[in-house]
Design an enzyme around this catalytic site. Structure first.
Site, PDB file in Angstrom:
ATOM      1  N   GLN A 152      13.508  -6.114 -16.144  1.00  0.00           N
ATOM      2  CA  GLN A 152      13.624  -4.716 -15.744  1.00  0.00           C
ATOM      3  C   GLN A 152      14.415  -3.886 -16.749  1.00  0.00           C
ATOM      4  OE1 GLN A 152      15.368  -4.858 -11.818  1.00  0.00           O
ATOM      5  NE2 GLN A 152      13.685  -6.071 -10.986  1.00  0.00           N
ATOM      6  N   HIS A 155      18.069  -5.414 -12.158  1.00  0.00           N
ATOM      7  CA  HIS A 155      18.961  -4.488 -11.439  1.00  0.00           C
ATOM      8  C   HIS A 155      19.914  -3.749 -12.375  1.00  0.00           C
ATOM      9  CE1 HIS A 155      18.422  -6.588  -7.261  1.00  0.00           C
ATOM     10  NE2 HIS A 155      17.275  -6.426  -7.907  1.00  0.00           N
ATOM     11  N   GLU A 176      17.019   1.914   0.947  1.00  0.00           N
ATOM     12  CA  GLU A 176      17.846   2.892   1.633  1.00  0.00           C
ATOM     13  C   GLU A 176      17.860   4.244   0.932  1.00  0.00           C
ATOM     14  OE1 GLU A 176      21.282  -0.177   3.366  1.00  0.00           O
ATOM     15  OE2 GLU A 176      21.841   1.539   2.109  1.00  0.00           O
ATOM     16  N   TYR A 196      14.889 -13.180  -0.082  1.00  0.00           N
ATOM     17  CA  TYR A 196      13.539 -13.430  -0.570  1.00  0.00           C
ATOM     18  C   TYR A 196      13.091 -14.826  -0.154  1.00  0.00           C
ATOM     19  CZ  TYR A 196      13.917  -9.281  -3.525  1.00  0.00           C
ATOM     20  OH  TYR A 196      14.052  -7.994  -3.976  1.00  0.00           O
TER      21      TYR A 196
END
Length: 370
Positions: free
Chosen positions: A82, A149, A243, A264
């Site tokens: 990522q 992340h 959220e 997960y």
């Protein structure tokens, strides 16, 4: 059972409605994993934007969709998983100082391992297609061996300070509850990387002074409310529990001790529950996950029926979530299915909405027609 009841309550409070199809016009194509865009001054006349590509390229997009060569002068990025080149934002005084800011995955110094989110700035020379006087104004600490992340969105506040949203780096999720790392935090700095003296933890021993709020997982959307000026953010949850929050000064937003997300694979509960008195509750939670990315409030007269509503990009859900609000309460959600991994959504100076789709080597910029 409690998880099921909480989920049903959210659905009753904010019902989801399948929305009418949107008319999209392709503005630019051929981008590789684009992540963010910013509108250059004079956009209404010249139509030029900056766009980031996660492999590490920053480009100018012309009105006719042509892409410039990569802008030179950016520091190296870790383009794995990522990680890569992420958000881009112009300084509020860009027209006079030419400062452009970008967030990216920064490698550790030579001889060391790990990486982290960092933010740099440079003076944009459009004629030379280069950034000059490059300075790193923020480095997430500590660096860790992870390709996940990173966050991260950049938002300038009206007072000129800069909010940066940061992920928990996946393997260090418990750090989101401590104040001695930047993992899982929103931080606030001055435009040159200093610490604003009114930051909530600026004078607390053992706390990193840049921290604004904590208890976040992986924040990939942030925008200012057009009236209150509050920072609205959203974050990815695991197997549910995405959220929408207002990043409140000094507040704990819960992750990983208070969450509706699940582990997960196993689906096991994470943390201690879904509410706690000292944790600021989310405005809304998505179960199952939509993988939110990018977000903007709709203003102006181009989309009168949407004025004041919040648009949220969705990677997994491949479209847009449009939220009707009553103050800070989400009263209704409209789902616009686009069959696109929406990485960013912005409203331009022309009042039109632009969507950035992240679909491999055929990433595109789209315009939503009124």
């Amino acid at each position: 059972m409690r998880h099921l009841l909480a989920t049903l309550a959210l659905i009753l409070l904010a019902p989801q409605i399948a929305a009418q199809p949107l008319r999209l016009t392709s503005v630019a194509s051929g981008l590789e994993n684009p992540w963010s865009l910013a509108f250059l001054p004079g956009f209404e006349k010249e139509g030029r934007m900056l766009v980031t590509e996660r492999p590490g390229r920053l480009r100018v997009v012309e009105r006719d969709g042509r892409l410039s060569a990569p802008i030179q002068g950016l520091p190296p990025v870790v383009a794995r998983g990522q990680g890569g080149l992420l958000d881009v934002a112009l300084h509020p005084g860009f027209e006079s100082n030419q400062w452009v800011y970008w967030s990216y995955a920064e490698p550790a110094p030579a001889g060391r391992s790990g990486n982290s989110t960092a933010v740099a700035r440079g003076r944009l020379d459009l004629a030379a297609l280069a950034v000059k006087d490059v300075q790193v104004v923020f480095r997430q600490a500590p660096k860790v061996d992870s390709n996940a992340h990173f966050g991260s969105r950049l938002v300038f506040a009206p007072d000129g300070t800069l909010f940066i949203t940061l992920g928990d780096r996946y393997s260090r999720r418990d750090d989101a509850q401590t104040l001695d790392t930047h993992h899982g935090k929103v931080v606030r700095i001055t435009d040159d990387g200093g610490v604003p003296p009114d930051n909530p933890f600026a004078k607390r021993p053992g706390a990193l002074p840049e921290i604004w709020s904590y208890g976040h997982r992986n924040l990939q959307g942030a925008t200012l409310h057009p009236t209150s000026g509050a920072l609205w953010v959203h974050e990815h949850g695991p197997q549910g529990g995405d959220e929408l929050n207002i990043a409140t000064r000094g507040a704990n937003h819960g992750w990983p001790v208070i969450t509706q997300g699940r582990e997960y694979g196993t689906g096991m509960k994470i943390g201690d529950g879904e509410t706690r008195a000292d944790v600021v509750p989310a405005l809304t939670t998505w179960v199952p996950s939509i993988s939110p990315s990018g977000m903007t409030f709709v203003a102006g007269d181009r989309y009168p029926a949407w004025r004041g509503q919040l648009l949220v990009g969705a990677l997994k859900a491949r479209g847009l979530a449009r939220l009707e609000l009553d103050g800070t309460r989400v009263v209704r959600e409209h789902r616009h299915e686009l069959d696109l991994r929406v990485r960013d959504v912005r409203q331009g100076p022309d009042g039109l909405l632009y969507v950035l789709s992240d679909d491999g080597s055929d990433g595109r910029i789209w315009r939503i027609e009124p």
